[in-house]
Design a protein around this motif. Structure first.
Motif, PDB file in Angstrom:
ATOM      1  N   GLY A 143      10.285  -7.019  -3.542  1.00 60.03           N
ATOM      2  CA  GLY A 143       9.869  -5.664  -3.900  1.00 60.03           C
ATOM      3  C   GLY A 143       8.416  -5.385  -3.579  1.00 60.03           C
ATOM      4  O   GLY A 143       8.036  -4.250  -3.295  1.00 60.03           O
ATOM      5  N   GLY A 144       7.596  -6.431  -3.592  1.00 58.66           N
ATOM      6  CA  GLY A 144       6.173  -6.274  -3.308  1.00 58.66           C
ATOM      7  C   GLY A 144       5.864  -5.814  -1.906  1.00 58.66           C
ATOM      8  O   GLY A 144       4.723  -5.420  -1.606  1.00 58.66           O
ATOM      9  N   ALA A 145       6.867  -5.829  -1.014  1.00 60.57           N
ATOM     10  CA  ALA A 145       6.655  -5.300   0.339  1.00 60.57           C
ATOM     11  C   ALA A 145       6.227  -3.843   0.299  1.00 60.57           C
ATOM     12  O   ALA A 145       5.548  -3.363   1.208  1.00 60.57           O
ATOM     13  N   SER A 146       6.608  -3.127  -0.748  1.00 66.43           N
ATOM     14  CA  SER A 146       6.214  -1.723  -0.873  1.00 66.43           C
ATOM     15  C   SER A 146       4.704  -1.572  -0.859  1.00 66.43           C
ATOM     16  O   SER A 146       4.164  -0.621  -0.280  1.00 66.43           O
ATOM     17  N   VAL A 147       4.015  -2.504  -1.487  1.00 69.06           N
ATOM     18  CA  VAL A 147       2.549  -2.464  -1.552  1.00 69.06           C
ATOM     19  C   VAL A 147       1.928  -3.144  -0.339  1.00 69.06           C
ATOM     20  O   VAL A 147       1.051  -2.586   0.331  1.00 69.06           O
ATOM     21  N   LEU A 148       2.394  -4.331  -0.033  1.00 70.26           N
ATOM     22  CA  LEU A 148       1.722  -5.149   0.980  1.00 70.26           C
ATOM     23  C   LEU A 148       1.959  -4.646   2.396  1.00 70.26           C
ATOM     24  O   LEU A 148       1.077  -4.767   3.251  1.00 70.26           O
ATOM     25  N   ALA A 149       3.132  -4.084   2.678  1.00 72.16           N
ATOM     26  CA  ALA A 149       3.367  -3.526   4.015  1.00 72.16           C
ATOM     27  C   ALA A 149       2.541  -2.269   4.235  1.00 72.16           C
ATOM     28  O   ALA A 149       2.008  -2.041   5.327  1.00 72.16           O
ATOM     29  N   THR A 171       4.862  -4.963 -14.674  1.00 73.23           N
ATOM     30  CA  THR A 171       4.071  -5.136 -15.894  1.00 73.23           C
ATOM     31  C   THR A 171       4.949  -4.992 -17.134  1.00 73.23           C
ATOM     32  O   THR A 171       4.821  -5.772 -18.100  1.00 73.23           O
ATOM     33  N   ALA A 172       5.866  -4.027 -17.112  1.00 75.88           N
ATOM     34  CA  ALA A 172       6.743  -3.821 -18.261  1.00 75.88           C
ATOM     35  C   ALA A 172       7.693  -4.990 -18.465  1.00 75.88           C
ATOM     36  O   ALA A 172       8.131  -5.254 -19.595  1.00 75.88           O
ATOM     37  N   ASN A 173       8.030  -5.698 -17.384  1.00 74.93           N
ATOM     38  CA  ASN A 173       8.993  -6.795 -17.468  1.00 74.93           C
ATOM     39  C   ASN A 173       8.345  -8.165 -17.528  1.00 74.93           C
ATOM     40  O   ASN A 173       9.062  -9.181 -17.607  1.00 74.93           O
ATOM     41  N   THR A 228      -1.517  -6.575  -7.619  1.00 75.45           N
ATOM     42  CA  THR A 228      -2.478  -5.793  -8.417  1.00 75.45           C
ATOM     43  C   THR A 228      -3.848  -5.759  -7.756  1.00 75.45           C
ATOM     44  O   THR A 228      -4.551  -4.742  -7.819  1.00 75.45           O
ATOM     45  N   VAL A 229      -4.236  -6.858  -7.110  1.00 78.69           N
ATOM     46  CA  VAL A 229      -5.517  -6.874  -6.395  1.00 78.69           C
ATOM     47  C   VAL A 229      -5.496  -5.853  -5.256  1.00 78.69           C
ATOM     48  O   VAL A 229      -6.453  -5.097  -5.051  1.00 78.69           O
ATOM     49  N   VAL A 230      -4.406  -5.829  -4.506  1.00 73.35           N
ATOM     50  CA  VAL A 230      -4.288  -4.870  -3.410  1.00 73.35           C
ATOM     51  C   VAL A 230      -4.212  -3.445  -3.955  1.00 73.35           C
ATOM     52  O   VAL A 230      -4.806  -2.514  -3.391  1.00 73.35           O
ATOM     53  N   TYR A 232      -6.162  -1.432 -12.499  1.00 75.66           N
ATOM     54  CA  TYR A 232      -5.635  -2.565 -11.744  1.00 75.66           C
ATOM     55  C   TYR A 232      -6.600  -3.747 -11.760  1.00 75.66           C
ATOM     56  O   TYR A 232      -6.157  -4.910 -11.749  1.00 75.66           O
ATOM     57  N   ALA A 233      -7.882  -3.479 -11.775  1.00 78.38           N
ATOM     58  CA  ALA A 233      -8.860  -4.574 -11.849  1.00 78.38           C
ATOM     59  C   ALA A 233      -8.712  -5.336 -13.163  1.00 78.38           C
ATOM     60  O   ALA A 233      -8.714  -6.581 -13.183  1.00 78.38           O
TER      61      ALA A 233
END
Length: 893
Positions: free
Chosen positions: A548-554, A583-585, A626-628, A645-646
């Motif tokens: 799922g993190g591909a949404s952010v990293l791509a 975060t909720a999970n 979160t860093v990205v 996010y920081a």
């Protein structure tokens, strides 16, 4: 006169795109190489007009940006008035350099599509029984007349699952498997074609063939899943503009005629059957007399997804393969070897009597008896062609494909035989010719790698063959068994893809798929489009963070590599909601389940993570996201979000180290390669322990004789950690080893594409996966030493050159087409360990050149503007602007 020269202009990451729905398309340009040095763009002006001559006359009537003081040259959003549908827009840019000289680009254009659903005149038509319950798939035709000169004509079409559009007896365009796969209840893609030259005065005939694709997976043979959004259907508008200023639209409706096609069976997973004996000669040409089989087309229920123009590069037949051998392992059963693994289909030339059927069974591997082996790739899958009995017949599948090297041919008396062999064919058909046709998107090759080590070159080749084989309208895991868009590859292999191919538009489509697949609670599943929904107890396959993190990293990679900030703006809400979901999970900022380091190396064979705790890998990815996200929010001017996010990143880091780091032993968990490398590479490891952790990682690999245990997720971070720590020599040793596991092992055991498992050629599984191809990134950035990043604050690219001279490699070279222009590096060892490094930095970019050199080694420089700035960890460091430079290092006596 300035030496800035613009070579390429792009709209939405594409050159001269036809049929865009973007209301504020992103514009960009690339500079041609120049013999001068340190050339920089300092300002630009974009002008857009409705007619080309208006730009020539200096009278843009759509948008004039005015002169803007900026080095930016990529992904600049159009800011003019509302665009009109079905309109071509011409644009041109003027740039200025530091001395005030200006250069003007050629005139480019883009053409809008229909922009919104309401612009369609046609209606969805179909045949509820077509393709189901063993019935043939439907075809449609429409006759119309043209009685005056045509100025231009366009076809706008969507056919679900796939279609082929024909005009006057010929196929329109060279696209395959259109439209691209989507979540059809959210998005349906349509394509625009220029059909001006296909029309004639008098009678014309438009025709459409339909295939099932992923829209309608009917089963009947092998299926990964069986599901349907509905029966095959199509929608089309043929818009004809005449020279006298009038226009006419031929839309799909009840005036079209429908009949069963010779396509008796078509399944994206199971294959295709075609009965040429049922062909009706001339059915798609003028003058055809319809028989009783033809009837009025019926209006079909429209799909619920929004119609959107297809903007990613179309799939085409991009390569053709000839047979290298043919065997007959059983009487009357022939096996054709096409020489290497690929994805696509065969085209055959065959002759024989009417009604005879030729069966084609593709496979990646052979059984011990030399027959097609589909054990690991989905069985049964086959193509069947029934002859019409008219001379030599040419056929290939239309709406399904497979990953294969071998084709088992049944039902023929001779294979790859000439006409004269027919006397010995025992009355059976003769297969005269077979050609493998490899399909992948029409993407530009933008990078190349070579070195003196042939094994590394071959590894580079099998990784690229796997990337291309799995590059469709989504990035698939494999081209046979699943064909699903598993998302971890999108970001873990993103740099490797980008170093070789222009995939900006394709990645934008993938991000749109991800947004469509996102669930109301923010979950992004592991596949997009999500055709298979994993339910308990297999729901672990649905919610892994590295997927799922591909949404952010791509999206972040699109900014880093292409300067495309539009992806961040368009998909920020998707990314925010996903991180909120994680975060909720999370349990005390720890993600407790997921897939972790999938397919690592352990005693149980490839599959679930064996060496690294799943929560460690999942939480490390969570932290990286979160860093990205902090950087993305800051880039978009969302200061409050950036602060959130920081703080979240700090909390995750603290929880991660409390949970997994043993300060007494200075180990994460049990100290697997992935457990050590991920905290090092992602930035979780405490500074005071980084050296100890790195030393332990090196020792792990060395104690195994240059082997790693890392898998799908962890391996990229192992390579990043080792390369950043200066141990490219160890990566080289790991890579060349022919012992299991490793790339060298695959080469030694005959792989022609990268396999799913490290020891895939012998253990089985898919023989065509690119998920473990992370070495490609190191070949470019580590061994050859070329890397780059876009700097949003200046609008320019920063190019880093830092070659790794390792073991027996005598030379290495790479070329990369950045959005700024061409960058390249070639290093070569000469006599007496002399090292020569030739570097090319594109216009409007800065170079940071690191030459391997000890403290007293000398470095001679050719090329104006290279400044020595000091020494750094065994390198002499230089700063440059654009231009060509050569650095020669001579070791001190």
């Amino acid at each position: 006169m300035t030496e800035l020269l613009i070579s390429t202009m792009r709209t939405e990451g594409r050159i001269l795109p036809l049929g865009l729905d973007a209301t504020a398309p992103m514009l960009g340009w690339t500079f041609a190489p120049s013999p001068s040095h340190s050339l920089m763009q300092t300002a630009y002006r974009i002008r857009v007009a409705a007619r080309e001559e208006l730009l020539t006359d200096g009278k843009p009537d759509v948008w004039d940006s005015g002169r803007r003081e900026s080095g930016c040259q990529t992904a600049i959003a159009y800011e003019g008035g509302a665009l009109e549908p079905r309109r071509r827009y011409y644009w041109q840019v003027t740039v200025w350099d530091e001395d005030g000289n200006q250069a003007e680009s050629p005139i480019s254009w883009w053409e809008t599509g229909l922009l919104r659903d309401g612009q369609w005149s046609g209606r969805w038509i179909g045949d509820a029984s077509g393709g189901a319950d063993g019935r043939p798939l439907p075809r449609f035709r429409r006759s119309f007349r043209i009685g005056k000169p045509v100025r231009q004509a366009r076809a706008y079409i969507s056919g679900l699952g796939h279609y082929e559009l024909r005009l006057n007896g010929g196929k329109v365009g060279d696209h395959e498997l259109d439209p691209g796969w989507t979540e059809y209840d959210k998005t349906v893609l349509y394509t625009t074609y220029d059909i001006t030259d296909a029309l004639a005065q008098g009678e014309n005939v438009a025709a459409i063939l339909l295939g099932n694709g992923f829209y309608n997976v009917t089963g009947g043979r092998y299926t990964k899943f069986k599901d349907s959004y509905g029966a095959p259907k199509c929608l089309a508008d043929l818009v004809i503009e005449y020279a006298d200023g009038t226009s006419e639209t031929i839309g799909t409706d009840g005036a079209w005629r429908a009949a069963a096609s010779p396509l008796a069976f078509s399944c994206i997973y199971g294959g295709e059957d075609y009965d040429a004996a049922l062909e009706q000669e001339g059915w798609d040409r003028p003058g055809f007399v319809e028989g009783s089989a033809w009837r009025e087309a019926s209006e079909a229920e429209a799909p619920s997804g929004e119609l959107v123009a297809q903007s990613a590069p179309a799939l085409k037949v991009m390569e053709r393969l000839s047979p290298v051998a043919v065997t007959e392992p059983k009487p009357g059963v022939f096996v054709v070897d096409l020489g290497r693994n690929f994805s696509g289909w065969p085209e055959i030339a065959v002759s024989g009597s009417k009604g005879a059927t030729v069966k084609l069974i593709p496979a990646e591997l052979l059984t011990d008896e030399g027959l097609a082996n589909q054990k690991w790739s989905g069985s049964p899958y086959e193509w069947n062609y029934t002859l019409k009995g008219e001379g030599t017949e040419i056929w290939r599948p239309r709406f399904t494909y497979y990953g294969f090297r071998y084709v088992q041919v049944e039902g023929v008396g001779a294979a790859l035989a000439s006409d004269t062999d027919g006397q010995e064919a025992r009355g059976l058909p003769i297969l005269h010719r077979m050609e493998g046709q490899m399909i992948y998107p029409d993407v530009r090759t933008t990078g190349s790698f070579r070195c003196s080590d042939d094994r590394l070159n071959r590894i580079h080749e099998i990784i690229n063959r796997a990337m291309l084989s799995n590059m469709k309208s989504v990035l698939t895991d494999c081209p046979h068994r699943e064909k699903l868009g598993w998302l971890e590859q999108v970001h873990l292999m993103g740099p490797s893809l980008i170093f070789n191919y222009d995939v900006e538009a394709l990645l934008m489509k993938v991000l749109a798929d991800i947004a469509d697949a996102q669930q109301p609670d923010g979950l992004i599943p592991t596949t997009a489009p999500e055709y298979v929904v994993f339910q308990k107890p297999w729901d672990v396959f649905r919610h892994a963070a590295a997927w799922g993190g591909a949404s952010v990293l791509a999206a972040w990679e699109l900014l880093q590599r292409y300067g495309n900030a539009g992806a961040l703006q368009r998909h920020y809400d998707t990314m925010r909601r996903y991180v909120d979901y994680l975060t909720a999970n999370a349990d005390g900022h720890i993600l407790r389940d997921g897939l972790g380091d999938w397919y690592d190396v352990g005693p149980n064979g490839p599959g679930f993570s064996q060496n690294t705790p799943v929560p460690l890998a999942e939480t490390a990815i969570y932290y990286g996201l979160t860093v990205v996200m902090q950087s993305i929010a800051a880039r978009l001017g969302l200061a409050e979000d950036a602060d959130v996010y920081a703080r979240l990143a700090d909390s995750i880091k603290a929880a991660f180290n409390r949970e997994f780091f043993d300060e007494r032993t200075a180990l994460y968990a049990e100290g697997s390669d992935a457990a050590l490398a991920m905290p090092l590479a992602i930035g979780l490891a405490p500074d005071a322990h980084r050296d100890t952790l790195f030393a332990r990682l090196v020792r792990n690999v060395e104690e195994r004789g240059g082997r790693t245990t890392s898998g799908d997720v962890g391996h990229r971070y192992v390579l990043l950690a080792l390369a950043r720590g200066g141990r490219s020599d160890l990566i080289y040793r790991m890579t060349r080893s022919t012992d299991t596991p490793g790339y060298g092992y695959q080469i030694a055991n005959g792989a022609t594409t990268l396999t799913e498992a490290w020891d895939g050629p012998t253990v089985g599984k898919s023989q065509n996966h690119f998920m473990l191809g992370h070495l490609e990134e190191w070949l470019y950035t580590g061994l050859a030493g070329l890397d780059y990043r876009y700097r949003p604050e200046s609008g320019r690219f920063a190019v880093t050159v830092k070659p790794s001279v390792v073991w027996d490699v005598r030379w290495a070279e790479v070329r990369q087409e950045l959005r700024a222009g061409q960058a390249s590096v070639r290093w070569e060892l000469g006599e007496g360990r002399e090292l020569k490094v030739a570097v090319e930095i594109p216009i409007n970019a800065d170079g940071a050149i690191h030459i391997p050199a000890a403290e007293f080694d000398s470095v001679a420089v050719e090329g104006d503007g290279a400044r020595f700035v000091g020494r750094e960890e065994g390198f002499a460091v230089y700063r440059t602007g654009s231009g060509s430079f050569t650095f020669t290092r001579r070791e001190s006596p």
